[in-house]
Design an enzyme around this catalytic site. Structure first.
Site, PDB file in Angstrom:
ATOM      1  N   ASN A 196     -14.150  41.279  89.063  1.00  0.00           N
ATOM      2  CA  ASN A 196     -15.569  40.945  89.012  1.00  0.00           C
ATOM      3  C   ASN A 196     -15.990  40.517  87.616  1.00  0.00           C
ATOM      4  O   ASN A 196     -16.726  39.533  87.436  1.00  0.00           O
ATOM      5  CB  ASN A 196     -16.414  42.155  89.437  1.00  0.00           C
ATOM      6  CG  ASN A 196     -16.365  42.438  90.919  1.00  0.00           C
ATOM      7  OD1 ASN A 196     -15.861  41.635  91.702  1.00  0.00           O
ATOM      8  ND2 ASN A 196     -16.900  43.572  91.324  1.00  0.00           N
TER       9      ASN A 196
ATOM     10  N   ARG B  87     -17.545  28.192  95.256  1.00  0.00           N
ATOM     11  CA  ARG B  87     -16.831  28.429  94.003  1.00  0.00           C
ATOM     12  C   ARG B  87     -15.525  29.183  94.201  1.00  0.00           C
ATOM     13  O   ARG B  87     -15.482  30.209  94.871  1.00  0.00           O
ATOM     14  CB  ARG B  87     -17.732  29.196  93.032  1.00  0.00           C
ATOM     15  CG  ARG B  87     -17.133  29.338  91.639  1.00  0.00           C
ATOM     16  CD  ARG B  87     -17.972  30.232  90.763  1.00  0.00           C
ATOM     17  NE  ARG B  87     -19.282  29.663  90.512  1.00  0.00           N
ATOM     18  CZ  ARG B  87     -20.424  30.295  90.752  1.00  0.00           C
ATOM     19  NH1 ARG B  87     -20.415  31.495  91.290  1.00  0.00           N
ATOM     20  NH2 ARG B  87     -21.578  29.717  90.470  1.00  0.00           N
TER      21      ARG B  87
ATOM     22  N   HIS C 202     -24.490  27.330 103.508  1.00  0.00           N
ATOM     23  CA  HIS C 202     -24.008  28.709 103.441  1.00  0.00           C
ATOM     24  C   HIS C 202     -24.102  29.396 104.804  1.00  0.00           C
ATOM     25  O   HIS C 202     -23.693  30.543 104.966  1.00  0.00           O
ATOM     26  CB  HIS C 202     -24.841  29.461 102.393  1.00  0.00           C
ATOM     27  CG  HIS C 202     -24.296  30.787 101.997  1.00  0.00           C
ATOM     28  ND1 HIS C 202     -24.942  31.980 102.282  1.00  0.00           N
ATOM     29  CD2 HIS C 202     -23.157  31.131 101.338  1.00  0.00           C
ATOM     30  CE1 HIS C 202     -24.235  32.990 101.811  1.00  0.00           C
ATOM     31  NE2 HIS C 202     -23.149  32.518 101.234  1.00  0.00           N
TER      32      HIS C 202
ATOM     33  N   HIS D 149     -22.146  43.589 103.115  1.00  0.00           N
ATOM     34  CA  HIS D 149     -22.336  42.137 103.027  1.00  0.00           C
ATOM     35  C   HIS D 149     -23.395  41.610 103.989  1.00  0.00           C
ATOM     36  O   HIS D 149     -23.894  40.502 103.827  1.00  0.00           O
ATOM     37  CB  HIS D 149     -20.989  41.454 103.299  1.00  0.00           C
ATOM     38  CG  HIS D 149     -20.951  40.010 102.933  1.00  0.00           C
ATOM     39  ND1 HIS D 149     -20.956  38.996 103.878  1.00  0.00           N
ATOM     40  CD2 HIS D 149     -20.910  39.393 101.733  1.00  0.00           C
ATOM     41  CE1 HIS D 149     -20.903  37.830 103.270  1.00  0.00           C
ATOM     42  NE2 HIS D 149     -20.891  38.032 101.969  1.00  0.00           N
TER      43      HIS D 149
END
Length: 658
Positions: free
Chosen positions: A41, A390, A420, A568
């Protein structure tokens, strides 16, 4: 201060990840994996966010957009101060984990002195047979132009005559760890140390004084013209290649490196003092993921997916959807039903057309293979491929080529927008079937991400989803969406309206409640609306895993959950005078999601499904084992242990009992 800074808030989240590595109740190998997650991260944070801030800092202040609400120099200083504080605890946690593993007979050697002499012969053989094939030393002198690959790790070798050589550590070809057995003990040797032990074979004419690890993070953003004149795929491929040439964002070096040597390296690389960050003996510790130990005591207990009885053993998923919708919860329930949905559509002779959006694809994608089969079986297949996701650009492009070769229509990215949404539409002559998800159509991440997916043949939902795909495929302007909430088509305004409606209920003395669960909360107008709602009597509950720019208060709390799986799913609940509206979807409440992306949020209408979502949200709000409160000082505060609820375990058991 009206809002938390988004980057400092993200660092607060990453510290919450580190807290799991420091938690003694977490199995040891899982703690080591949290060390790896924290490291990974932080690397991405420097490659993307810090690189962006550094670029802003380099621009003349008169040219900086006045809307920026931060000073780049001050923010960079705050970031480095916070990261330095976290890394002290990171190092302590890692040493503690490694020491505890040694007591279990698993030795992760963190110095060559810890490697048993019994292994000298094996290590020499391994070095000569495998490692030496990939070594490419580069001597450093005034005529040498030093180039370091982005994120790659190297040894800077210091010789007695003060010469320096840069030696690659070939983790792109070999495992980071070599594993050896000595009696009942297992040893894990860093590739770095295998090389250190044999530097005399690499430099037979030199006397080695020391070898110090170094690494350079570079700006990872792709600079793509939003108008996309010319070939977009070619432009992205070119930019992926240039990613290795990005502006330096962080130069990590072993703190034991001599000052003169460091000065020589930074001079060669033309780095400023802002670029240089002290590190330890080893970098890229996300490679700890490579250490797998088959010991139940060291790992989370196996948690098999619970079957969905209404779908289990069904000969036709599509026919089941004609009877009722099915709401699935991953990873607690199997992703196999989603794969079966696509697999059946690919061979069903009545299916005429399949449309899918992809954002991040699995490297081995069963869904993509099913679409290829569908095309080969004569069905019309269209895929919207987001090639600006990305770090997944190359994988997405590779799959796009493979699918296009099979006759699938591929549409790449939209100017100024990312797609998305996580949706798919299957069409027969007289019936359509849809999949709506909160997470990517990716069977690999479905094993570790907590997400929701709706399989449906509801005529209004599938009709509106068809309009979404028509827009993506043809730029056709869809009619107003009545059921779906779609970014770029009034999503932002609809969320504002729903908050205002709850405020009106509260002002009229009626029960008013909002629950928002997202990964990130940043959009300032929505934050103001939530604060207004709370101040006027609406019961507002916020569950935000990562970035949260809203500053919590006594009446407006924020829960953050980090556990075995990555939270998520996005959930939006509005009480609406007992009519209870629930939407699931792909959209966080960030500027990018609501203003620069295509997102799809979908309603849950069935009462039983609503109850499932509300039960899961209740577990999460009351989680006092893995949940923390975000404090007004941006700290992760553990709650008092009252409920003894661990949301992910409670959710698993609840769904298992259904």
């Amino acid at each position: 201060m009206k809002y938390f800074d988004r980057d400092l808030s993200w660092l607060s989240f990453n510290y919450r990840v580190l807290m799991e590595a420091m938690d003694e109740s977490v199995p040891l190998l899982e703690r080591l994996r949290f060390i790896a997650i924290y490291s990974s991260n932080l690397d991405e944070f420097f490659r993307v966010r810090v690189a962006d801030i550094r670029n802003i800092k380099r621009i003349d202040k008169r040219k900086i957009n006045k809307r920026l609400d931060f000073d780049a120099k001050t923010l960079l200083s705050d970031i480095h101060q916070e990261v330095s504080h976290q890394l002290d605890q990171y190092g302590h946690a890692m040493r503690e984990i490694i020491d505890q593993l040694k007591k279990k007979g698993h030795f992760i050697c963190t110095d060559t002195s810890e490697i048993p002499t019994d292994l000298n012969g094996d290590l020499l053989n391994y070095f000569k047979t495998y490692v030496s094939a990939f070594l490419q030393p580069k001597n450093l002198d005034e005529n040498t132009e030093l180039f370091l690959d982005n994120q790659a790790i190297y040894l800077a070798v210091h010789f007695a005559d003060d010469d320096i050589s840069i030696l690659n550590i070939p983790t792109d070809h070999l495992s980071r760890f070599s594993q050896f057995q000595v009696g009942s003990d297992t040893y894990y040797i860093f590739l770095d140390d295998v090389i250190r032990l044999h530097l005399d074979l690499v430099f037979p004419e030199k006397e080695v004084k020391g070898a110090f690890s170094i690494k350079l993070n570079k700006d990872a953003e792709l600079q793509i013209d939003d108008e996309y004149s010319g070939n977009l795929v070619r432009k992205i491929e070119k930019q992926i290649q240039k990613r290795n040439l990005g502006t330096p964002a962080r130069f990590l070096f072993d703190i034991k490196m001599p000052d003169e040597m460091l000065a020589s390296l930074t001079g060669q690389l033309q780095l400023s003092s802002d670029d240089v960050v002290t590190g330890g003996r080893y970098h890229n510790l996300n490679d700890f993921f490579q250490i797998n130990i088959n010991d139940p005591e060291l790992n989370y207990p196996h948690q098999p997916c619970t079957p969905v009885q209404s779908l289990q053993g069904s000969r036709s998923i599509l026919k089941k959807l004609e009877d009722q919708d099915h709401l699935l919860h991953f990873p607690y329930q199997s992703y196999d039903y989603v794969l079966q949905f696509f697999n059946e559509a690919s061979i069903d002779p009545e299916v005429e057309e399949i449309n899918v959006t992809f954002y991040r694809m699995a490297k081995k994608s069963t869904i993509a293979e099913a679409l290829i089969s569908a095309s080969n079986n004569g069905k019309k297949v269209s895929v919207f491929m987001e090639v600006k996701a990305r770090f997944d650009e190359k994988n997405n492009l590779d799959w796009a080529r493979k699918m296009r070769a099979a006759g699938i229509k591929i549409i790449y990215s939209l100017p100024g927008l990312k797609v998305h949404a996580k949706v798919a539409l299957v069409r027969k002559k007289n019936k359509m079937y849809g999949f709506f998800g909160t997470g990517n159509l990716n069977e690999k991440t479905s094993e570790i991400y907590c997400d929701h997916g709706l399989l449906t043949s509801d005529d209004q939902l599938t009709k509106e989803l068809h309009h979404v795909f028509q827009y993506l495929l043809t730029k056709y302007t869809p009619p107003p969406f009545q059921k779906l909430i779609v970014s770029q088509f009034g999503a932002y305004e609809k969320f504002i309206e729903k908050i205002d409606r709850e405020i009106q209920h509260a002002e009229a003395g009626r029960e008013a409640r909002i629950i928002v669960k997202v990964n990130n909360l940043q959009e300032q107008t929505l934050i103001k609306k939530l604060e207004e709602a709370s101040s006027k009597g609406v019961d507002v509950k916020l569950i935000v895993r990562s970035i949260c720019c809203l500053i919590p208060s006594k009446d407006l709390k924020v829960k953050r959950i980090v556990d075995r799986y990555l939270e998520h799913g996005r959930v939006f609940y509005f009480h609406n005078n007992d009519e209870q509206e629930i939407y699931l979807g792909s959209a966080d409440w960030m500027n990018r999601n609501l203003h620069r992306r295509i997102e799809v949020c979908f309603p849950i209408s069935n009462d039983r499904m609503k109850q499932e979502i509300l039960t899961i949200l209740k577990f999460q709000w009351k989680d006092d084992i893995k949940g923390v409160w975000l404090s007004p000082k941006m700290e992760n505060e553990r709650p008092k242990l009252e409920h003894k609820i661990r949301a992910q375990m409670a959710t698993y058991n609840y769904l298992k009992d259904q």
